[in-house]
Motif scaffolding. Sequence first.
Motif, mmCIF file in Angstrom:
data_model
loop_
_atom_site.group_PDB
_atom_site.id
_atom_site.type_symbol
_atom_site.label_atom_id
_atom_site.label_comp_id
_atom_site.label_asym_id
_atom_site.label_seq_id
_atom_site.Cartn_x
_atom_site.Cartn_y
_atom_site.Cartn_z
ATOM 1 N N GLU A 9 -9.088 -11.762 13.966
ATOM 2 C CA GLU A 9 -8.504 -12.321 15.188
ATOM 3 C C GLU A 9 -7.262 -11.570 15.648
ATOM 4 O OE1 GLU A 9 -7.734 -16.406 14.321
ATOM 5 O OE2 GLU A 9 -9.859 -16.916 14.149
ATOM 6 N N LEU A 10 -6.726 -10.691 14.803
ATOM 7 C CA LEU A 10 -5.519 -9.948 15.143
ATOM 8 C C LEU A 10 -5.867 -8.672 15.897
ATOM 9 C CD1 LEU A 10 -3.649 -10.210 11.725
ATOM 10 C CD2 LEU A 10 -3.275 -11.617 13.748
ATOM 11 N N ASP A 11 -4.966 -8.262 16.777
ATOM 12 C CA ASP A 11 -5.194 -6.978 17.438
ATOM 13 C C ASP A 11 -4.682 -5.857 16.527
ATOM 14 O OD1 ASP A 11 -2.446 -6.950 17.730
ATOM 15 O OD2 ASP A 11 -2.446 -7.195 19.897
ATOM 16 N N ILE A 12 -4.937 -4.628 16.913
ATOM 17 C CA ILE A 12 -4.656 -3.481 16.049
ATOM 18 C C ILE A 12 -3.158 -3.337 15.773
ATOM 19 C CG2 ILE A 12 -4.542 -1.730 17.877
ATOM 20 C CD1 ILE A 12 -6.278 -1.217 14.533
ATOM 21 N N GLU A 13 -2.332 -3.638 16.758
ATOM 22 C CA GLU A 13 -0.878 -3.554 16.567
ATOM 23 C C GLU A 13 -0.406 -4.584 15.537
ATOM 24 O OE1 GLU A 13 3.012 -4.518 19.211
ATOM 25 O OE2 GLU A 13 1.489 -3.251 20.173
ATOM 26 N N GLN A 14 -0.935 -5.785 15.624
ATOM 27 C CA GLN A 14 -0.584 -6.823 14.665
ATOM 28 C C GLN A 14 -1.080 -6.463 13.264
ATOM 29 O OE1 GLN A 14 -2.430 -10.095 16.734
ATOM 30 N NE2 GLN A 14 -0.435 -10.958 17.315
ATOM 31 N N LEU A 15 -2.239 -5.836 13.210
ATOM 32 C CA LEU A 15 -2.760 -5.406 11.904
ATOM 33 C C LEU A 15 -1.846 -4.374 11.251
ATOM 34 C CD1 LEU A 15 -6.583 -5.137 12.600
ATOM 35 C CD2 LEU A 15 -5.474 -6.695 11.010
ATOM 36 N N HIS A 16 -1.344 -3.432 12.049
ATOM 37 C CA HIS A 16 -0.438 -2.418 11.506
ATOM 38 C C HIS A 16 0.873 -3.054 11.031
ATOM 39 C CE1 HIS A 16 -2.635 1.290 12.043
ATOM 40 N NE2 HIS A 16 -2.962 0.936 13.274
ATOM 41 N N LYS A 17 1.398 -4.014 11.801
ATOM 42 C CA LYS A 17 2.608 -4.719 11.384
ATOM 43 C C LYS A 17 2.351 -5.507 10.104
ATOM 44 C CE LYS A 17 4.730 -5.339 15.920
ATOM 45 N NZ LYS A 17 5.138 -6.327 16.945
ATOM 46 N N ASN A 18 1.206 -6.147 10.044
ATOM 47 C CA ASN A 18 0.828 -6.924 8.871
ATOM 48 C C ASN A 18 0.709 -6.016 7.644
ATOM 49 O OD1 ASN A 18 0.170 -9.283 7.556
ATOM 50 N ND2 ASN A 18 -1.966 -9.273 8.213
ATOM 51 N N GLU A 19 0.097 -4.850 7.830
ATOM 52 C CA GLU A 19 -0.055 -3.894 6.734
ATOM 53 C C GLU A 19 1.312 -3.455 6.209
ATOM 54 O OE1 GLU A 19 -2.265 0.357 5.857
ATOM 55 O OE2 GLU A 19 -1.572 -0.081 7.878
ATOM 56 N N LYS A 20 2.242 -3.189 7.115
ATOM 57 C CA LYS A 20 3.573 -2.755 6.720
ATOM 58 C C LYS A 20 4.293 -3.850 5.926
ATOM 59 C CE LYS A 20 7.756 -0.701 8.597
ATOM 60 N NZ LYS A 20 8.474 -0.287 9.794
ATOM 61 N N LYS A 21 4.175 -5.095 6.375
ATOM 62 C CA LYS A 21 4.802 -6.222 5.669
ATOM 63 C C LYS A 21 4.205 -6.391 4.275
ATOM 64 C CE LYS A 21 5.817 -8.999 9.735
ATOM 65 N NZ LYS A 21 5.479 -10.237 10.471
ATOM 66 N N ILE A 22 2.889 -6.308 4.196
ATOM 67 C CA ILE A 22 2.210 -6.495 2.909
ATOM 68 C C ILE A 22 2.590 -5.377 1.939
ATOM 69 C CG2 ILE A 22 -0.037 -6.591 1.766
ATOM 70 C CD1 ILE A 22 -1.128 -7.826 4.385
ATOM 71 N N LYS A 23 2.677 -4.137 2.433
ATOM 72 C CA LYS A 23 3.085 -3.020 1.577
ATOM 73 C C LYS A 23 4.490 -3.237 1.041
ATOM 74 C CE LYS A 23 0.506 0.981 3.222
ATOM 75 N NZ LYS A 23 0.611 2.276 3.915
ATOM 76 N N THR A 24 5.391 -3.683 1.916
ATOM 77 C CA THR A 24 6.765 -3.937 1.501
ATOM 78 C C THR A 24 6.817 -5.012 0.422
ATOM 79 O OG1 THR A 24 7.564 -3.342 3.709
ATOM 80 C CG2 THR A 24 9.068 -4.589 2.305
ATOM 81 N N ILE A 25 6.087 -6.091 0.628
ATOM 82 C CA ILE A 25 6.053 -7.180 -0.350
ATOM 83 C C ILE A 25 5.481 -6.685 -1.675
ATOM 84 C CG2 ILE A 25 4.954 -9.385 -0.897
ATOM 85 C CD1 ILE A 25 5.168 -10.043 2.132
ATOM 86 N N LEU A 26 4.417 -5.904 -1.604
ATOM 87 C CA LEU A 26 3.787 -5.388 -2.827
ATOM 88 C C LEU A 26 4.745 -4.477 -3.592
ATOM 89 C CD1 LEU A 26 1.178 -5.230 -4.516
ATOM 90 C CD2 LEU A 26 0.538 -3.248 -3.149
ATOM 91 N N TYR A 27 5.425 -3.563 -2.882
ATOM 92 C CA TYR A 27 6.359 -2.661 -3.546
ATOM 93 C C TYR A 27 7.534 -3.420 -4.154
ATOM 94 C CZ TYR A 27 3.791 1.158 -1.327
ATOM 95 O OH TYR A 27 2.819 2.027 -0.919
ATOM 96 N N LEU A 28 8.030 -4.429 -3.455
ATOM 97 C CA LEU A 28 9.123 -5.236 -3.994
ATOM 98 C C LEU A 28 8.673 -5.999 -5.240
ATOM 99 C CD1 LEU A 28 10.777 -6.628 -0.743
ATOM 100 C CD2 LEU A 28 11.754 -4.986 -2.345
ATOM 101 N N GLN A 29 7.472 -6.530 -5.190
ATOM 102 C CA GLN A 29 6.931 -7.272 -6.335
ATOM 103 C C GLN A 29 6.788 -6.353 -7.551
ATOM 104 O OE1 GLN A 29 5.897 -10.562 -5.770
ATOM 105 N NE2 GLN A 29 5.083 -10.994 -7.780
ATOM 106 N N ILE A 30 6.241 -5.178 -7.346
ATOM 107 C CA ILE A 30 6.068 -4.226 -8.444
ATOM 108 C C ILE A 30 7.421 -3.788 -8.994
ATOM 109 C CG2 ILE A 30 5.275 -1.880 -9.013
ATOM 110 C CD1 ILE A 30 2.902 -2.426 -7.090
#
Length: 82
Positions: A9-30
């Motif tokens: 349901e997300l557009d491509i711009e929202q997907l890229h923002k979502n990907e960036k947030k998830i990467k940040t969370i993953l790196y912080l968690q690790i």
Amino acid sequence: MAKTKKLSELDIEQLHKNEKKIKTILYLQITAIVILTILGVYITISKGFGVFTVFPVFFIPTIFPIWYLLSETKKEIKLREN
């Protein structure tokens, strides 16, 4: 409480923002798990076996759902861009 939308349901711009947030969370968690592991080893060496020795192990399973969400987001982006 905000509802989370499906990736489709997300557009491509929202997907890229979502990907960036998830990467940040993953790196912080690790990073947090690595720091906890180092502290656990240090405490174990200095004071002996304790709860902080195994503490990082309990947080390792929290990485897998985040990793899965990141891979699904990347698949959706790849699908849309092709």
